[in-house]
Design a protein around this motif. Structure first.
Motif, PDB file in Angstrom:
ATOM      1  N   LYS A 196       0.843  -1.186   0.000  1.00  0.00           N
ATOM      2  CA  LYS A 196       0.000   0.000   0.000  1.00  0.00           C
ATOM      3  C   LYS A 196       0.880   1.238   0.000  1.00  0.00           C
ATOM      4  CE  LYS A 196      -3.988  -2.168   0.835  1.00  0.00           C
ATOM      5  NZ  LYS A 196      -3.963  -3.257  -0.078  1.00  0.00           N
ATOM      6  N   ARG A 197       0.294   2.349  -0.381  1.00  0.00           N
ATOM      7  CA  ARG A 197       1.052   3.595  -0.478  1.00  0.00           C
ATOM      8  C   ARG A 197       1.648   3.976   0.871  1.00  0.00           C
ATOM      9  NH1 ARG A 197      -1.028   9.372  -2.871  1.00  0.00           N
ATOM     10  NH2 ARG A 197       0.940  10.417  -2.603  1.00  0.00           N
ATOM     11  N   LEU A 198       0.865   3.804   1.940  1.00  0.00           N
ATOM     12  CA  LEU A 198       1.356   4.142   3.274  1.00  0.00           C
ATOM     13  C   LEU A 198       2.568   3.291   3.632  1.00  0.00           C
ATOM     14  CD1 LEU A 198       1.076   5.677   5.927  1.00  0.00           C
ATOM     15  CD2 LEU A 198      -0.544   3.938   6.678  1.00  0.00           C
ATOM     16  N   GLU A 199       2.525   2.000   3.291  1.00  0.00           N
ATOM     17  CA  GLU A 199       3.654   1.117   3.580  1.00  0.00           C
ATOM     18  C   GLU A 199       4.893   1.564   2.812  1.00  0.00           C
ATOM     19  OE1 GLU A 199       2.103  -2.659   2.492  1.00  0.00           O
ATOM     20  OE2 GLU A 199       0.942  -2.883   4.331  1.00  0.00           O
ATOM     21  N   LYS A 200       4.708   1.985   1.564  1.00  0.00           N
ATOM     22  CA  LYS A 200       5.839   2.469   0.774  1.00  0.00           C
ATOM     23  C   LYS A 200       6.451   3.711   1.411  1.00  0.00           C
ATOM     24  CE  LYS A 200       4.240   0.895  -3.754  1.00  0.00           C
ATOM     25  NZ  LYS A 200       3.782   1.339  -5.084  1.00  0.00           N
ATOM     26  N   VAL A 201       5.594   4.635   1.839  1.00  0.00           N
ATOM     27  CA  VAL A 201       6.081   5.871   2.446  1.00  0.00           C
ATOM     28  C   VAL A 201       6.805   5.568   3.755  1.00  0.00           C
ATOM     29  CG1 VAL A 201       5.341   8.046   3.510  1.00  0.00           C
ATOM     30  CG2 VAL A 201       4.357   7.322   1.331  1.00  0.00           C
ATOM     31  N   GLN A 202       6.238   4.661   4.559  1.00  0.00           N
ATOM     32  CA  GLN A 202       6.891   4.302   5.819  1.00  0.00           C
ATOM     33  C   GLN A 202       8.254   3.661   5.569  1.00  0.00           C
ATOM     34  OE1 GLN A 202       3.848   1.862   7.541  1.00  0.00           O
ATOM     35  NE2 GLN A 202       2.993   3.543   8.755  1.00  0.00           N
ATOM     36  N   HIS A 203       8.340   2.819   4.548  1.00  0.00           N
ATOM     37  CA  HIS A 203       9.609   2.185   4.212  1.00  0.00           C
ATOM     38  C   HIS A 203      10.635   3.244   3.796  1.00  0.00           C
ATOM     39  CE1 HIS A 203      12.450  -0.729   2.704  1.00  0.00           C
ATOM     40  NE2 HIS A 203      12.450  -0.113   1.537  1.00  0.00           N
ATOM     41  N   GLU A 204      10.230   4.180   2.954  1.00  0.00           N
ATOM     42  CA  GLU A 204      11.143   5.247   2.522  1.00  0.00           C
ATOM     43  C   GLU A 204      11.563   6.108   3.707  1.00  0.00           C
ATOM     44  OE1 GLU A 204      12.632   5.958  -0.426  1.00  0.00           O
ATOM     45  OE2 GLU A 204      11.858   4.011  -1.039  1.00  0.00           O
ATOM     46  N   LEU A 205      10.630   6.355   4.627  1.00  0.00           N
ATOM     47  CA  LEU A 205      10.944   7.153   5.800  1.00  0.00           C
ATOM     48  C   LEU A 205      11.978   6.450   6.676  1.00  0.00           C
ATOM     49  CD1 LEU A 205      10.313   9.695   7.422  1.00  0.00           C
ATOM     50  CD2 LEU A 205       8.453   8.452   8.511  1.00  0.00           C
ATOM     51  N   ARG A 206      11.826   5.131   6.868  1.00  0.00           N
ATOM     52  CA  ARG A 206      12.812   4.382   7.650  1.00  0.00           C
ATOM     53  C   ARG A 206      14.185   4.409   6.980  1.00  0.00           C
ATOM     54  NH1 ARG A 206       8.310   0.948   8.525  1.00  0.00           N
ATOM     55  NH2 ARG A 206       8.908  -0.340   6.752  1.00  0.00           N
ATOM     56  N   ARG A 207      14.203   4.274   5.654  1.00  0.00           N
ATOM     57  CA  ARG A 207      15.485   4.331   4.943  1.00  0.00           C
ATOM     58  C   ARG A 207      16.132   5.702   5.102  1.00  0.00           C
ATOM     59  NH1 ARG A 207      14.872   3.217  -0.960  1.00  0.00           N
ATOM     60  NH2 ARG A 207      17.063   3.681  -0.924  1.00  0.00           N
ATOM     61  N   ALA A 208      15.329   6.764   4.968  1.00  0.00           N
ATOM     62  CA  ALA A 208      15.858   8.120   5.098  1.00  0.00           C
ATOM     63  C   ALA A 208      16.364   8.361   6.517  1.00  0.00           C
ATOM     64  CB  ALA A 208      14.780   9.137   4.734  1.00  0.00           C
ATOM     65  N   GLU A 209      15.649   7.841   7.502  1.00  0.00           N
ATOM     66  CA  GLU A 209      16.075   7.996   8.891  1.00  0.00           C
ATOM     67  C   GLU A 209      17.420   7.312   9.112  1.00  0.00           C
ATOM     68  OE1 GLU A 209      14.301   7.292  13.388  1.00  0.00           O
ATOM     69  OE2 GLU A 209      13.478   6.142  11.710  1.00  0.00           O
ATOM     70  N   GLY A 210      17.570   6.116   8.553  1.00  0.00           N
ATOM     71  CA  GLY A 210      18.835   5.392   8.690  1.00  0.00           C
ATOM     72  C   GLY A 210      19.989   6.136   8.032  1.00  0.00           C
ATOM     73  N   ARG A 211      19.726   6.666   6.834  1.00  0.00           N
ATOM     74  CA  ARG A 211      20.772   7.431   6.148  1.00  0.00           C
ATOM     75  C   ARG A 211      21.121   8.690   6.923  1.00  0.00           C
ATOM     76  NH1 ARG A 211      17.568   6.322   1.342  1.00  0.00           N
ATOM     77  NH2 ARG A 211      16.844   8.457   1.488  1.00  0.00           N
ATOM     78  N   GLY A 212      20.110   9.334   7.511  1.00  0.00           N
ATOM     79  CA  GLY A 212      20.356  10.543   8.294  1.00  0.00           C
ATOM     80  C   GLY A 212      21.191  10.255   9.527  1.00  0.00           C
ATOM     81  N   LYS A 213      20.852   9.170  10.216  1.00  0.00           N
ATOM     82  CA  LYS A 213      21.622   8.796  11.407  1.00  0.00           C
ATOM     83  C   LYS A 213      23.068   8.476  11.043  1.00  0.00           C
ATOM     84  CE  LYS A 213      17.875   7.139  14.335  1.00  0.00           C
ATOM     85  NZ  LYS A 213      17.277   5.972  15.015  1.00  0.00           N
ATOM     86  N   HIS A 214      23.235   7.778   9.913  1.00  0.00           N
ATOM     87  CA  HIS A 214      24.582   7.427   9.458  1.00  0.00           C
ATOM     88  C   HIS A 214      25.381   8.692   9.134  1.00  0.00           C
ATOM     89  CE1 HIS A 214      27.737   5.013   7.693  1.00  0.00           C
ATOM     90  NE2 HIS A 214      27.659   5.742   6.579  1.00  0.00           N
ATOM     91  N   ALA A 215      24.744   9.642   8.460  1.00  0.00           N
ATOM     92  CA  ALA A 215      25.427  10.888   8.104  1.00  0.00           C
ATOM     93  C   ALA A 215      25.763  11.693   9.355  1.00  0.00           C
ATOM     94  CB  ALA A 215      24.549  11.710   7.164  1.00  0.00           C
ATOM     95  N   LEU A 216      24.850  11.722  10.312  1.00  0.00           N
ATOM     96  CA  LEU A 216      25.082  12.460  11.550  1.00  0.00           C
ATOM     97  C   LEU A 216      26.238  11.851  12.336  1.00  0.00           C
ATOM     98  CD1 LEU A 216      24.086  14.779  13.297  1.00  0.00           C
ATOM     99  CD2 LEU A 216      22.500  13.181  14.370  1.00  0.00           C
ATOM    100  N   LYS A 217      26.281  10.523  12.377  1.00  0.00           N
ATOM    101  CA  LYS A 217      27.367   9.837  13.081  1.00  0.00           C
ATOM    102  C   LYS A 217      28.719  10.171  12.436  1.00  0.00           C
ATOM    103  CE  LYS A 217      28.119   5.242  14.972  1.00  0.00           C
ATOM    104  NZ  LYS A 217      27.704   3.841  14.903  1.00  0.00           N
ATOM    105  N   GLY A 218      28.750  10.168  11.111  1.00  0.00           N
ATOM    106  CA  GLY A 218      29.985  10.510  10.413  1.00  0.00           C
ATOM    107  C   GLY A 218      30.400  11.947  10.659  1.00  0.00           C
TER     108      GLY A 218
END
Length: 86
Positions: free
Chosen positions: A47-69
């Motif tokens: 569903k569209r909501l599931e897709k958005v949630q998945h993208e949000l989790r990926r973006a959150e992970g990338r953000g945390k990784h960038a912040l850690k670096g």
């Protein structure tokens, strides 16, 4: 080809694509019944909501990784600046 023929081709292609979409929409229930009867059902799409949630989790992970670096680079900079001033 003059402009009138170009316009006619454009509208013909557009009408054909609308016809295809309309037929697909009208025949979807029939297709589903036939697929179910044949045992060849399509896997459900997320569903569209599931897709958005998945993208949000990926973006959150990338953000945390960038912040850690970035924090690591700041600590390295501060550590080298502190040793240089001593």
């Amino acid at each position: 080809m003059n402009r009138h023929f170009s316009d006619a081709w454009y509208y013909q292609k557009r009408a054909a694509s609308h016809l295809r979409a309309g037929l697909a929409e009208e025949l979807a229930p029939v297709e589903n019944r036939v697929r179910r009867a044949a045992g060849r059902e399509r896997p459900s799409e997320p569903k569209r909501l599931e897709k958005v949630q998945h993208e949000l989790r990926r973006a959150e992970g990338r953000g945390k990784h960038a912040l850690k670096g970035a924090k690591g680079r700041i600590d390295d900079y501060r550590g080298s600046a502190a040793t240089a001033s001593e």
